[in-house]
Design a protein around this motif. Structure first.
Motif, mmCIF file in Angstrom:
data_model
loop_
_atom_site.group_PDB
_atom_site.id
_atom_site.type_symbol
_atom_site.label_atom_id
_atom_site.label_comp_id
_atom_site.label_asym_id
_atom_site.label_seq_id
_atom_site.Cartn_x
_atom_site.Cartn_y
_atom_site.Cartn_z
ATOM 1 N N ASP A 148 0.841 -1.198 0.000
ATOM 2 C CA ASP A 148 0.000 0.000 0.000
ATOM 3 C C ASP A 148 0.876 1.248 0.000
ATOM 4 O O ASP A 148 2.113 1.168 -0.002
ATOM 5 C CB ASP A 148 -0.983 -0.011 1.177
ATOM 6 N N CYS A 149 0.236 2.415 0.026
ATOM 7 C CA CYS A 149 0.976 3.671 -0.097
ATOM 8 C C CYS A 149 1.885 3.941 1.097
ATOM 9 O O CYS A 149 2.780 4.790 1.025
ATOM 10 C CB CYS A 149 0.005 4.833 -0.307
ATOM 11 N N ARG A 164 -4.835 -7.710 -1.208
ATOM 12 C CA ARG A 164 -6.143 -7.275 -1.687
ATOM 13 C C ARG A 164 -6.024 -6.850 -3.131
ATOM 14 O O ARG A 164 -4.944 -6.946 -3.729
ATOM 15 C CB ARG A 164 -6.639 -6.091 -0.831
ATOM 16 N N ASN A 165 -7.136 -6.377 -3.700
ATOM 17 C CA ASN A 165 -7.075 -5.836 -5.052
ATOM 18 C C ASN A 165 -6.246 -4.552 -5.056
ATOM 19 O O ASN A 165 -6.266 -3.784 -4.084
ATOM 20 C CB ASN A 165 -8.468 -5.543 -5.579
ATOM 21 N N GLY A 189 -2.036 4.390 -6.574
ATOM 22 C CA GLY A 189 -1.116 4.851 -5.538
ATOM 23 C C GLY A 189 -0.386 3.731 -4.823
ATOM 24 O O GLY A 189 0.565 3.992 -4.081
ATOM 25 N N ASP A 190 -0.794 2.485 -5.046
ATOM 26 C CA ASP A 190 -0.090 1.341 -4.469
ATOM 27 C C ASP A 190 1.272 1.164 -5.126
ATOM 28 O O ASP A 190 1.545 1.696 -6.206
ATOM 29 C CB ASP A 190 -0.899 0.053 -4.675
ATOM 30 N N ILE A 237 1.375 2.254 -9.038
ATOM 31 C CA ILE A 237 0.189 2.252 -9.894
ATOM 32 C C ILE A 237 -0.223 3.698 -10.138
ATOM 33 O O ILE A 237 -0.752 4.374 -9.262
ATOM 34 C CB ILE A 237 -0.950 1.445 -9.252
ATOM 35 N N GLN A 238 0.045 4.161 -11.352
ATOM 36 C CA GLN A 238 -0.273 5.544 -11.722
ATOM 37 C C GLN A 238 -1.757 5.711 -12.006
ATOM 38 O O GLN A 238 -2.349 6.750 -11.725
ATOM 39 C CB GLN A 238 0.539 5.950 -12.947
ATOM 40 N N ASP A 239 -2.353 4.672 -12.564
ATOM 41 C CA ASP A 239 -3.779 4.767 -12.920
ATOM 42 C C ASP A 239 -4.390 3.374 -12.898
ATOM 43 O O ASP A 239 -3.713 2.382 -13.225
ATOM 44 C CB ASP A 239 -3.938 5.394 -14.301
#
Length: 211
Positions: free
Chosen positions: A70-71, A78-79, A83-84, A105-107
């Motif tokens: 995560d961030c 998780r899915n 931002g991850d 993950i940009q988008d």
């Protein structure tokens, strides 16, 4: 006089434009008996696709291990979300510099209509989540992107990876420069496309077997 024809990057909605460096368009496509069957298979593929921490298990010929964070830098099961971070461990990579490559993950875009479903995840080379200096820890530069796409239109399903603006990351210390140049050259030479083709084929094969 000899004429040289240079391929151009495909113009795909949701995929960043190709402006400099290398690129690749890696696609696996299958047609199913009916649109209904294709939709069922799409749902299976999408579920598999969103389990990033399981990607390495989808093929015995996989070349890397992927872990989702995560961030805040905590490993996540998780899915993925915008931002991850994803930590990549490439098998056979030279044992120089930092042990992992990182992307963020940009988008992440999901589109649904009566006869079409699409999901796009755009990854960019990134720093480690806990790096205050935000130094890119990837063999490609910050301008590069990899877009992963699953699409269903009618009876057709496409699983694809689109690499854009692929240039070596030389904004790092000496050992990492050597490692990045070596890895980037292999990827640009075609190794990356071969490995991603195995990945996209595997997703379709898994889904079709279990559909």
């Amino acid at each position: 006089m000899l004429r040289y024809i240079f391929p151009k990057a495909k113009n795909v909605q949701g995929v960043p434009k190709q402006r400099k460096g290398a690129f690749h368009d890696t696609e696996s496509i299958k047609y199913f008996e009916t649109a209904g069957i294709a939709l069922e298979v799409y749902d299976i593929i999408k579920d598999k696709f969103l389990r990033i921490h399981e990607w390495a298990s989808y093929s015995e010929y996989t070349f890397a291990d992927f872990k989702l964070f995560d961030c805040k830098g905590k490993q996540a099961f998780r899915n993925p979300e915008k931002g991850d971070f994803v930590r990549i461990n490439i098998k056979g990579c030279p044992d120089l510099g930092t042990p992992y490559f990182w992307v963020t993950i940009q988008d992440l875009t999901v589109e649904n209509s009566a006869d079409t479903q699409n999901i796009f995840i755009v990854f960019k080379p990134s720093y480690k989540p806990d790096d205050k200096h935000k130094r890119i820890e990837h063999f490609y530069s910050k301008h590069s992107t990899s877009t992963f796409m699953i699409s269903r239109h009618g009876r057709k399903i496409t699983v694809a990876v689109y690499g854009r603006n692929e240039t070596a990351n030389l904004s790092t210390h000496f050992l990492n420069k050597i490692k990045n140049m070596f890895t980037a050259l292999l990827a640009i030479a075609g190794l990356s496309k071969i490995q991603w083709k195995i990945f996209t084929d595997s997703l379709l094969d898994i889904a079709e077997t279990k559909s």
